[in-house]
Write a protein that holds these residues in place. Sequence first.
Motif, PDB file in Angstrom:
ATOM      1  N   VAL A 131       0.890  -1.296   0.134  1.00 25.43           N
ATOM      2  CA  VAL A 131      -0.059  -0.069  -0.078  1.00 25.43           C
ATOM      3  C   VAL A 131       0.786   1.292  -0.065  1.00 25.43           C
ATOM      4  N   THR A 132       0.281   2.289  -0.536  1.00 23.18           N
ATOM      5  CA  THR A 132       1.168   3.583  -0.717  1.00 23.18           C
ATOM      6  C   THR A 132       0.197   4.887  -0.462  1.00 23.18           C
ATOM      7  N   ALA A 133       0.630   5.874  -0.675  1.00 22.83           N
ATOM      8  CA  ALA A 133      -0.303   7.036  -0.363  1.00 22.83           C
ATOM      9  C   ALA A 133      -1.454   6.953  -1.281  1.00 22.83           C
ATOM     10  N   GLY A 134      -2.716   7.337  -0.630  1.00 22.70           N
ATOM     11  CA  GLY A 134      -3.998   7.014  -1.301  1.00 22.70           C
ATOM     12  C   GLY A 134      -4.734   6.022  -1.077  1.00 22.70           C
ATOM     13  N   ASP A 135      -3.902   4.835  -0.765  1.00 21.46           N
ATOM     14  CA  ASP A 135      -4.568   3.653  -0.719  1.00 21.46           C
ATOM     15  C   ASP A 135      -5.336   3.415   0.531  1.00 21.46           C
ATOM     16  N   VAL A 136      -6.378   2.721   0.718  1.00 18.37           N
ATOM     17  CA  VAL A 136      -7.355   2.477   1.869  1.00 18.37           C
ATOM     18  C   VAL A 136      -7.569   1.132   1.877  1.00 18.37           C
ATOM     19  N   ILE A 137      -7.406   0.513   2.743  1.00 21.06           N
ATOM     20  CA  ILE A 137      -7.553  -1.049   3.082  1.00 21.06           C
ATOM     21  C   ILE A 137      -8.556  -1.577   4.199  1.00 21.06           C
ATOM     22  N   SER A 138      -9.396  -2.318   4.130  1.00 23.72           N
ATOM     23  CA  SER A 138      -9.771  -2.609   5.403  1.00 23.72           C
ATOM     24  C   SER A 138      -9.736  -4.360   5.475  1.00 23.72           C
ATOM     25  N   VAL A 139      -8.873  -4.865   6.140  1.00 22.42           N
ATOM     26  CA  VAL A 139      -8.667  -6.412   6.367  1.00 22.42           C
ATOM     27  C   VAL A 139      -9.906  -6.868   7.556  1.00 22.42           C
ATOM     28  N   PRO A 140     -10.761  -7.529   6.741  1.00 18.95           N
ATOM     29  CA  PRO A 140     -12.150  -8.058   7.837  1.00 18.95           C
ATOM     30  C   PRO A 140     -11.490  -8.360   8.760  1.00 18.95           C
ATOM     31  N   GLU A 141     -12.546  -8.554  10.071  1.00 19.94           N
ATOM     32  CA  GLU A 141     -12.150  -9.096  11.128  1.00 19.94           C
ATOM     33  C   GLU A 141     -12.334 -10.577  11.117  1.00 19.94           C
ATOM     34  N   ASN A 142     -11.255 -11.106  11.982  1.00 21.67           N
ATOM     35  CA  ASN A 142     -10.774 -12.527  12.177  1.00 21.67           C
ATOM     36  C   ASN A 142     -10.164 -13.141  10.936  1.00 21.67           C
ATOM     37  N   THR A 143      -9.666 -12.188  10.012  1.00 20.49           N
ATOM     38  CA  THR A 143      -8.664 -12.642   9.021  1.00 20.49           C
ATOM     39  C   THR A 143      -7.255 -12.476   9.344  1.00 20.49           C
ATOM     40  N   PRO A 144      -6.615 -13.754   9.457  1.00 23.70           N
ATOM     41  CA  PRO A 144      -5.235 -13.750   9.741  1.00 23.70           C
ATOM     42  C   PRO A 144      -4.401 -12.828   8.722  1.00 23.70           C
ATOM     43  N   HIS A 145      -3.687 -11.945   9.285  1.00 19.02           N
ATOM     44  CA  HIS A 145      -2.741 -11.093   8.576  1.00 19.02           C
ATOM     45  C   HIS A 145      -1.874 -10.510   9.497  1.00 19.02           C
ATOM     46  N   PHE A 146      -0.831  -9.844   8.815  1.00 19.84           N
ATOM     47  CA  PHE A 146       0.120  -8.792   9.699  1.00 19.84           C
ATOM     48  C   PHE A 146       0.570  -7.747   8.680  1.00 19.84           C
ATOM     49  N   PHE A 147       1.242  -6.580   9.311  1.00 18.00           N
ATOM     50  CA  PHE A 147       1.644  -5.459   8.570  1.00 18.00           C
ATOM     51  C   PHE A 147       3.015  -5.246   8.907  1.00 18.00           C
ATOM     52  N   THR A 148       3.815  -4.851   7.903  1.00 12.77           N
ATOM     53  CA  THR A 148       5.159  -4.430   7.881  1.00 12.77           C
ATOM     54  C   THR A 148       5.715  -3.294   7.297  1.00 12.77           C
ATOM     55  N   LEU A 149       6.430  -2.514   7.377  1.00 18.00           N
ATOM     56  CA  LEU A 149       7.101  -1.320   6.522  1.00 18.00           C
ATOM     57  C   LEU A 149       7.678  -1.995   5.608  1.00 18.00           C
ATOM     58  N   MET A 150       7.983  -0.978   4.454  1.00 20.29           N
ATOM     59  CA  MET A 150       8.791  -1.323   3.548  1.00 20.29           C
ATOM     60  C   MET A 150      10.251  -0.919   3.754  1.00 20.29           C
ATOM     61  N   GLU A 151      11.090  -1.016   2.955  1.00 17.52           N
ATOM     62  CA  GLU A 151      12.695  -0.614   3.235  1.00 17.52           C
ATOM     63  C   GLU A 151      12.993   0.677   3.748  1.00 17.52           C
ATOM     64  N   ASP A 152      12.277   1.822   3.256  1.00 14.60           N
ATOM     65  CA  ASP A 152      12.279   2.920   3.752  1.00 14.60           C
ATOM     66  C   ASP A 152      11.727   3.261   5.025  1.00 14.60           C
TER      67      ASP A 152
END
Length: 178
Positions: A131-152
């Motif tokens: 995801v980058t500037a302008g992107d909107v995302i909604s990961v649904p409840e109870n959905t396995p996931h995680f988030f991390t930063l990019m290299e910068d």
Amino acid sequence: MAKIKIRNTNETITGVEQVKAFLNSQNILYEHWDIGKLPDSLRENFALNEADTRQLLAVYDEEIRDLAKRRGYLIWDVIALSDATPNLEELLKKFEQVHTHTEDEVRAITAGNGIFIIKGSGDMGYIDVEVTAGDVISVPENTPHFFTLMEDRKIVAIRLFIEKEGWIAHPFSDPEFA
């Protein structure tokens, strides 16, 4: 603009409409907000003060309220992460573990970029959603996931919640995760 990589097949999906259609098929909301609305002082600013945060929320007030009305979100805030963030490594360790929530995880990216790693439906396996500037995302409840930063290692996002106290990460152990 978001980019998707399906880990099992190495397939890549790009383009707003293609990304939106694919994520919709996975019950993941994806929208794109106009980043051109941001004043120069908020573009690439990863050390927001209270006035910056209020201004950012004011710039996107109409979009936030529309999304909140459609999806039942009641509160919102802003998170900014960069190498200047105190305890960044601790925060990243918390984010970088597969987990679920009892409500959606919603992020409207206003600067920088990151990756959501999300378990797809059926035998899809995991997908990387950059995801980058302008992107909107909604990961649904109870959905396995995680988030991390990019290299910068820089991102600013508006977060929307039903109940901030209810947005707790529940660890998810999955032998399929790779």
